[in-house]
Design a protein around this motif. Structure first.
Motif, mmCIF file in Angstrom:
data_model
loop_
_atom_site.group_PDB
_atom_site.id
_atom_site.type_symbol
_atom_site.label_atom_id
_atom_site.label_comp_id
_atom_site.label_asym_id
_atom_site.label_seq_id
_atom_site.Cartn_x
_atom_site.Cartn_y
_atom_site.Cartn_z
ATOM 1 N N VAL A 264 -16.424 -51.148 13.025
ATOM 2 C CA VAL A 264 -15.352 -50.001 13.193
ATOM 3 C C VAL A 264 -14.915 -49.962 14.864
ATOM 4 O O VAL A 264 -13.695 -50.124 15.186
ATOM 5 C CB VAL A 264 -15.646 -48.729 12.886
ATOM 6 C CG1 VAL A 264 -14.834 -47.583 13.454
ATOM 7 C CG2 VAL A 264 -15.785 -48.669 11.349
ATOM 8 N N LEU A 265 -15.910 -50.084 15.547
ATOM 9 C CA LEU A 265 -15.653 -50.099 16.995
ATOM 10 C C LEU A 265 -14.916 -51.488 17.607
ATOM 11 O O LEU A 265 -14.053 -51.370 18.502
ATOM 12 C CB LEU A 265 -17.064 -49.798 17.925
ATOM 13 C CG LEU A 265 -17.593 -48.801 17.821
ATOM 14 C CD1 LEU A 265 -19.145 -48.697 18.652
ATOM 15 C CD2 LEU A 265 -16.637 -47.721 18.375
ATOM 16 N N LEU B 44 -11.311 -50.878 19.581
ATOM 17 C CA LEU B 44 -11.489 -50.956 20.981
ATOM 18 C C LEU B 44 -10.592 -52.117 21.360
ATOM 19 O O LEU B 44 -10.026 -52.979 20.479
ATOM 20 C CB LEU B 44 -12.957 -51.410 21.522
ATOM 21 C CG LEU B 44 -13.728 -50.072 21.312
ATOM 22 C CD1 LEU B 44 -15.292 -50.672 21.539
ATOM 23 C CD2 LEU B 44 -13.427 -48.916 22.306
ATOM 24 N N HIS B 45 -10.189 -52.179 22.598
ATOM 25 C CA HIS B 45 -9.092 -53.415 23.145
ATOM 26 C C HIS B 45 -9.876 -54.446 24.002
ATOM 27 O O HIS B 45 -9.525 -55.674 24.315
ATOM 28 C CB HIS B 45 -8.068 -52.776 23.742
ATOM 29 C CG HIS B 45 -7.193 -51.867 22.938
ATOM 30 N ND1 HIS B 45 -6.192 -52.269 22.223
ATOM 31 C CD2 HIS B 45 -7.166 -50.723 23.124
ATOM 32 C CE1 HIS B 45 -5.787 -51.411 21.554
ATOM 33 N NE2 HIS B 45 -6.197 -50.079 22.059
ATOM 34 N N THR C 184 -11.006 -43.655 23.355
ATOM 35 C CA THR C 184 -11.743 -44.186 22.247
ATOM 36 C C THR C 184 -13.427 -43.952 22.554
ATOM 37 O O THR C 184 -14.159 -43.305 21.593
ATOM 38 C CB THR C 184 -11.720 -45.533 21.851
ATOM 39 O OG1 THR C 184 -10.209 -45.786 21.513
ATOM 40 C CG2 THR C 184 -12.410 -45.986 20.410
ATOM 41 N N HIS C 185 -13.825 -44.339 23.672
ATOM 42 C CA HIS C 185 -15.440 -44.091 24.181
ATOM 43 C C HIS C 185 -15.617 -42.638 23.899
ATOM 44 O O HIS C 185 -16.593 -42.200 23.610
ATOM 45 C CB HIS C 185 -15.589 -44.685 25.277
ATOM 46 C CG HIS C 185 -15.767 -46.265 25.342
ATOM 47 N ND1 HIS C 185 -16.473 -46.930 24.670
ATOM 48 C CD2 HIS C 185 -14.735 -47.024 26.018
ATOM 49 C CE1 HIS C 185 -16.316 -48.457 24.537
ATOM 50 N NE2 HIS C 185 -15.354 -48.374 25.711
ATOM 51 N N ARG C 186 -14.514 -41.784 24.586
ATOM 52 C CA ARG C 186 -14.889 -40.242 24.821
ATOM 53 C C ARG C 186 -14.826 -39.811 23.113
ATOM 54 O O ARG C 186 -15.920 -39.107 22.949
ATOM 55 C CB ARG C 186 -13.768 -39.552 25.321
ATOM 56 C CG ARG C 186 -14.020 -39.778 26.966
ATOM 57 C CD ARG C 186 -13.202 -38.712 27.739
ATOM 58 N NE ARG C 186 -11.813 -39.150 27.541
ATOM 59 C CZ ARG C 186 -11.307 -40.152 28.433
ATOM 60 N NH1 ARG C 186 -12.066 -40.726 29.285
ATOM 61 N NH2 ARG C 186 -10.051 -40.438 28.389
#
Length: 88
Positions: A2-3, A7-8, A17-19
């Motif tokens: 999913v990550l 993520l880009h 997205t990290h937050r």
């Protein structure tokens, strides 16, 4: 998985997205039973990728999936146990 899809690979673009991921339940391994359930959901829905199906299977029962891919996730969730879908 999913990550990787979320993520880009660019820290500036990935900051939100990290937050957000810090507030989520992150499963670092998928059990065989969850993988089998995801495959069943995908077969029944006739929609979605393997990652979509895993996300819905992990959300069972009673979880909420946040997505921009409403059609596939809703098709999978229709066969899942009490999984809500929120479009972002």
């Amino acid at each position: 998985m999913v990550l990787v899809e979320s993520l880009h690979g660019d820290p500036r673009r990935d900051a939100d997205t990290h937050r957000f991921s810090k507030m989520c339940i992150i499963e670092s391994a998928v059990s065989e039973s969850t993988a089998r359930r995801a495959a069943e959901l995908r077969r029944r829905a006739r929609a979605g990728s393997a990652v979509d199906a895993l996300v819905v299977a992990i959300a069972e029962p009673g979880g909420t999936v946040l997505t921009s891919d409403r059609a596939d996730i809703e098709a999978l969730a229709a066969h899942a146990g009490a999984v809500a879908v929120e479009v972002v």
